[in-house]
Design an enzyme around this catalytic site. Structure first.
Site, mmCIF file in Angstrom:
data_model
loop_
_atom_site.group_PDB
_atom_site.id
_atom_site.type_symbol
_atom_site.label_atom_id
_atom_site.label_comp_id
_atom_site.label_asym_id
_atom_site.label_seq_id
_atom_site.Cartn_x
_atom_site.Cartn_y
_atom_site.Cartn_z
ATOM 1 N N SER A 28 0.555 -1.501 -0.381
ATOM 2 C CA SER A 28 0.064 0.481 -0.468
ATOM 3 C C SER A 28 0.421 1.198 -0.038
ATOM 4 O O SER A 28 1.923 0.790 0.647
ATOM 5 C CB SER A 28 -0.623 -0.053 1.528
ATOM 6 O OG SER A 28 0.210 0.173 2.711
ATOM 7 N N PHE B 99 -3.727 -14.277 0.927
ATOM 8 C CA PHE B 99 -2.507 -14.356 2.177
ATOM 9 C C PHE B 99 -1.875 -13.236 1.520
ATOM 10 O O PHE B 99 -1.461 -12.671 2.342
ATOM 11 C CB PHE B 99 -0.778 -14.954 1.379
ATOM 12 C CG PHE B 99 -0.879 -15.251 -0.167
ATOM 13 C CD1 PHE B 99 -0.029 -14.261 -0.274
ATOM 14 C CD2 PHE B 99 -0.886 -16.314 -0.842
ATOM 15 C CE1 PHE B 99 0.560 -13.985 -1.399
ATOM 16 C CE2 PHE B 99 -0.757 -16.454 -2.189
ATOM 17 C CZ PHE B 99 0.996 -15.067 -2.723
ATOM 18 N N TYR C 61 0.838 -4.450 -11.566
ATOM 19 C CA TYR C 61 1.108 -5.715 -10.459
ATOM 20 C C TYR C 61 2.677 -5.706 -11.845
ATOM 21 O O TYR C 61 3.302 -6.701 -12.088
ATOM 22 C CB TYR C 61 1.315 -6.352 -9.696
ATOM 23 C CG TYR C 61 1.145 -5.929 -8.462
ATOM 24 C CD1 TYR C 61 2.015 -5.609 -7.837
ATOM 25 C CD2 TYR C 61 0.032 -5.227 -8.497
ATOM 26 C CE1 TYR C 61 1.247 -5.215 -6.679
ATOM 27 C CE2 TYR C 61 -0.445 -4.981 -7.207
ATOM 28 C CZ TYR C 61 0.009 -4.987 -6.215
ATOM 29 O OH TYR C 61 -0.418 -4.585 -4.871
#
Length: 409
Positions: free
Chosen positions: A83, A409, A123
């Site tokens: 973040s 996760f 990403y």
């Protein structure tokens, strides 16, 4: 004051976690979940950016084992908790954390990094490609008959306390891990996430329940679920919400679903994550009444191209020279000759002419066998430089079972 990027200290975890929660909407987890996540945090793999004493950026990684095609367990970095505070965007903080993190992953000798993405477009810039899908199902248990297979009547089902049954359920899970690419070998403590059941997060459903399936006294499957009873003018129309369901053979799997179909006061079963090749739509006999919804789940990033490609096996013999582009991790850029089959592989630097050209992102997407190189080529993201190389490599990279990430996760 200039921002400072460094490894998290144990005493800073609360500030780090608060910054992460704020970035994801500011809804705090339950006390039990917060304590568990603190225990699971690997501080030495966690990064924080500080500005004038405040945490304004976070990133972390977990140490996992990931099943790859062929059944090997490969050490990977499970990237998490990423973040940047909204007031500190466009300053290069995310890029700095990603660069620092990937260098650390390489130094640790992990050939792959993996993550789940709240915003997938972010990403790809750092070399992560979508490599596995989740299938969400909402099954109409009124119009569909309960699953049946020969032998299901020989399966004994028992309702048990979820905590008491955890060791037996984990043994079933562990036996399944080598059989499907994308599954995670859970480290100590991780199984506890499946038992979290804060009343404020049930959305009208009851308490978490667990049923185990036994054959000749051996636990061979389990399901954890909750029931939300809904009353309409015509009567009850509740929903069985399956959190996770696993079985060691098709008969036990069918028996567990037959049990779920028959729970009183319900008319549907939902499950938020199953592999795209899951048997349930075939057991139910009507895909449309299962309402499948697909989404990307696991993103893969080769950190060491040679080591990553040599760690898995290949469906058919392959001998191909890859021209890999990787501006973010330049040690991967260049030509690699991959030679392998169903018994093993070697991938090494070469000066031979390239036969396929792609970026490390496409290599990550294809790595687990769930995304075809031919599909990526059709989108203009893989270039065939020698006729015939694309089709042969695409088949070789495939997997007999679809990759699947069993939990986030």
């Amino acid at each position: 004051m200039a921002s400072e990027l460094r490894t998290l200290r144990d005493t800073e975890w609360d500030d780090w976690s608060n910054a992460l929660e704020r970035a994801f909407g500011g809804v705090p987890p339950s006390g039990e979940e917060r304590a568990l996540r603190r225990a699971l945090t690997e501080a030495e793999r966690s990064l924080a950016v500080w500005d004038d004493g405040e945490c304004v950026g976070t990133a972390g990684a977990f140490s996992f084992g990931l099943t790859v095609p062929g059944g090997a367990e490969v050490p990977v970095a499970g990237v998490t908790a990423v973040s940047v505070r909204a007031t500190h965007r466009r300053r290069g903080l995310l890029r700095s954390m990603m660069r620092h993190q990937l260098a650390d992953v390489r130094e640790r000798g992990e050939p792959l990094a993996v993550l789940t993405a709240s915003e997938p477009a972010i990403y790809g810039r750092f070399g992560y490609g979508p490599a596995a899908l989740d299938m969400q199902l909402t099954v109409d248990t009124v119009r569909l008959a309960a699953p049946e297979l020969p032998g299901v009547d020989g399966v004994r089902l028992r309702l048990v306390d979820p905590s008491a049954a955890l060791p037996e359920c984990e043994r079933v899970y562990a036996r399944l891990v080598p059989g499907r690419p994308g599954m995670l070998a859970r480290r100590p403590g991780w199984a506890g996430l499946a038992l979290l059941d804060a009343p404020g997060e049930r959305d009208g459903a009851g308490v978490l329940q667990c049923a185990v399936a036994e054959v000749d006294g051996e636990v061979r499957g389990y399901v954890r679920y909750a029931v939300k009873v809904v009353w309409e003018d015509a009567g009850a129309s509740g929903v069985v919400r399956v959190r996770d369901i696993e079985a060691l053979d098709p008969v036990v799997y069918a028996a567990l679903w037959r049990f779920l179909f028959g729970i009183d006061l319900t008319s549907s079963v939902t499950v938020s994550s199953r592999p795209v090749d899951d048997a349930l739509p075939h057991l139910a006999g009507d895909l449309r009444r299962c309402l499948p919804v697909l989404r990307e789940s696991l993103f893969v990033r080769p950190v060491e191209v040679g080591g990553a490609l040599a760690a898995r096996t290949y469906r058919t013999p392959v001998d191909v020279v890859l021209e890999v582009a990787d501006p973010f991790c330049p040690w991967n850029a260049g030509r690699w000759r991959l030679t392998g089959d169903g018994t093993g592989a070697v991938c090494a630097r070469t000066t031979d002419p390239a036969e396929l050209a792609l970026s490390v992102r496409e290599l990550g997407s294809a790595y687990l066998g769930g995304v075809a190189l031919t599909s990526l080529a059709a989108a203009g993201r893989v270039r065939e430089l020698r006729p015939g190389a694309l089709a042969a490599a695409s088949v070789a990279f495939g997997s007999d079972v679809a990759p699947w990430l069993p939990h986030e996760f």
